[in-house]
Motif scaffolding. Structure first.
Motif, PDB file in Angstrom:
ATOM      1  N   LEU A 262       0.827  -1.202   0.000  1.00  0.00           N
ATOM      2  CA  LEU A 262       0.000   0.000   0.000  1.00  0.00           C
ATOM      3  C   LEU A 262       0.861   1.252   0.000  1.00  0.00           C
ATOM      4  CD1 LEU A 262      -2.534  -1.085   2.743  1.00  0.00           C
ATOM      5  CD2 LEU A 262      -2.852  -1.162   0.279  1.00  0.00           C
ATOM      6  N   ASN A 263       0.405   2.242  -0.745  1.00  0.00           N
ATOM      7  CA  ASN A 263       1.096   3.532  -0.738  1.00  0.00           C
ATOM      8  C   ASN A 263       0.257   4.588  -0.039  1.00  0.00           C
ATOM      9  OD1 ASN A 263       3.388   2.673  -2.094  1.00  0.00           O
ATOM     10  ND2 ASN A 263       2.414   2.913  -4.088  1.00  0.00           N
ATOM     11  N   ALA A 264      -0.685   4.160   0.767  1.00  0.00           N
ATOM     12  CA  ALA A 264      -1.560   5.085   1.483  1.00  0.00           C
ATOM     13  C   ALA A 264      -0.846   5.642   2.711  1.00  0.00           C
ATOM     14  CB  ALA A 264      -2.835   4.361   1.909  1.00  0.00           C
ATOM     15  N   ALA A 265      -1.376   6.742   3.201  1.00  0.00           N
ATOM     16  CA  ALA A 265      -0.843   7.342   4.425  1.00  0.00           C
ATOM     17  C   ALA A 265      -1.030   6.348   5.575  1.00  0.00           C
ATOM     18  CB  ALA A 265      -1.564   8.642   4.730  1.00  0.00           C
TER      19      ALA A 265
ATOM     20  N   ALA B  57      -5.013   0.959   7.521  1.00  0.00           N
ATOM     21  CA  ALA B  57      -5.943  -0.038   8.068  1.00  0.00           C
ATOM     22  C   ALA B  57      -7.218  -0.067   7.234  1.00  0.00           C
ATOM     23  CB  ALA B  57      -6.254   0.265   9.523  1.00  0.00           C
ATOM     24  N   ASN B  58      -7.723   1.113   6.879  1.00  0.00           N
ATOM     25  CA  ASN B  58      -8.931   1.174   6.047  1.00  0.00           C
ATOM     26  C   ASN B  58      -8.661   0.602   4.661  1.00  0.00           C
ATOM     27  OD1 ASN B  58     -10.300   2.382   8.121  1.00  0.00           O
ATOM     28  ND2 ASN B  58      -9.972   4.461   7.380  1.00  0.00           N
ATOM     29  N   ALA B  59      -7.480   0.867   4.109  1.00  0.00           N
ATOM     30  CA  ALA B  59      -7.133   0.349   2.783  1.00  0.00           C
ATOM     31  C   ALA B  59      -7.051  -1.176   2.809  1.00  0.00           C
ATOM     32  CB  ALA B  59      -5.817   0.958   2.312  1.00  0.00           C
ATOM     33  N   ARG B  60      -6.462  -1.750   3.866  1.00  0.00           N
ATOM     34  CA  ARG B  60      -6.390  -3.208   3.986  1.00  0.00           C
ATOM     35  C   ARG B  60      -7.792  -3.809   4.103  1.00  0.00           C
ATOM     36  NH1 ARG B  60      -1.724  -2.188   7.083  1.00  0.00           N
ATOM     37  NH2 ARG B  60      -2.930  -2.151   8.989  1.00  0.00           N
ATOM     38  N   GLU B  61      -8.637  -3.159   4.885  1.00  0.00           N
ATOM     39  CA  GLU B  61     -10.008  -3.638   5.053  1.00  0.00           C
ATOM     40  C   GLU B  61     -10.759  -3.577   3.723  1.00  0.00           C
ATOM     41  OE1 GLU B  61     -12.845  -5.400   7.388  1.00  0.00           O
ATOM     42  OE2 GLU B  61     -10.825  -4.847   7.995  1.00  0.00           O
ATOM     43  N   LEU B  62     -10.583  -2.511   2.976  1.00  0.00           N
ATOM     44  CA  LEU B  62     -11.219  -2.377   1.666  1.00  0.00           C
ATOM     45  C   LEU B  62     -10.718  -3.450   0.702  1.00  0.00           C
ATOM     46  CD1 LEU B  62     -12.997  -0.781  -0.309  1.00  0.00           C
ATOM     47  CD2 LEU B  62     -11.004   0.639  -0.803  1.00  0.00           C
TER      48      LEU B  62
END
Length: 138
Positions: free
Chosen positions: A88-91, A96-101
């Motif tokens: 992931l390249n998210a902040a 955590a939200n990106a992993r859940e998505l």
């Protein structure tokens, strides 16, 4: 007989108080091993004149070891490839939200594929499955 006009009290009463206070502090003084455990005294058999040099050499050795390990540290791409770091390249606050998505997207994709899979009779008619491999038969 003492002369009532002569003062026989100690000239320096504070001196005896100080002496008693010093004795009290010396009795409660920590022992050598406790001072070494608390890193107040160095735990070494080296002469005091060489202790500073020994301490500096130990610090330098630790610094060199750390530099060597940092130079051999794998880069981010390798850690992502080995699944140590997430891709992931998210902040950080959003990871955590990106992993859940991503997890929900994978579950949805799997559910979609399961719903659209061919029926066993279609696979048998296409010659992919044998009649003996029919999952519905006991």
């Amino acid at each position: 007989m003492s002369n009532p006009g002569v003062d026989e009290s100690p000239i320096y009463p504070a001196l005896t108080e100080r002496r008693n206070s010093l004795e009290k502090h010396l009795q409660t003084r920590p022992d050598l091993q406790e001072l070494k455990n608390r890193h107040i005294l160095l735990n070494t058999n080296v002469a005091p004149s060489l202790q500073a040099a020994q301490q500096e050499l130990a610090r330098q050795r630790t610094s060199d070891t750390l530099k060597r390990h940092l130079e051999r540290r794998p880069d981010r791409e390798e850690l992502v490839e080995r699944n140590i770091l997430p891709a992931l390249n998210a902040a950080p606050a959003l990871q955590a939200n990106a992993r859940e998505l991503e997890k929900h997207m994978l579950a949805d994709n799997l559910e979609h594929k399961i719903q659209n899979r061919p029926r066993p009779e279609d696979l048998i008619s296409q010659g992919i499955l044998d009649e003996s491999e029919d999952p519905r038969s006991p």
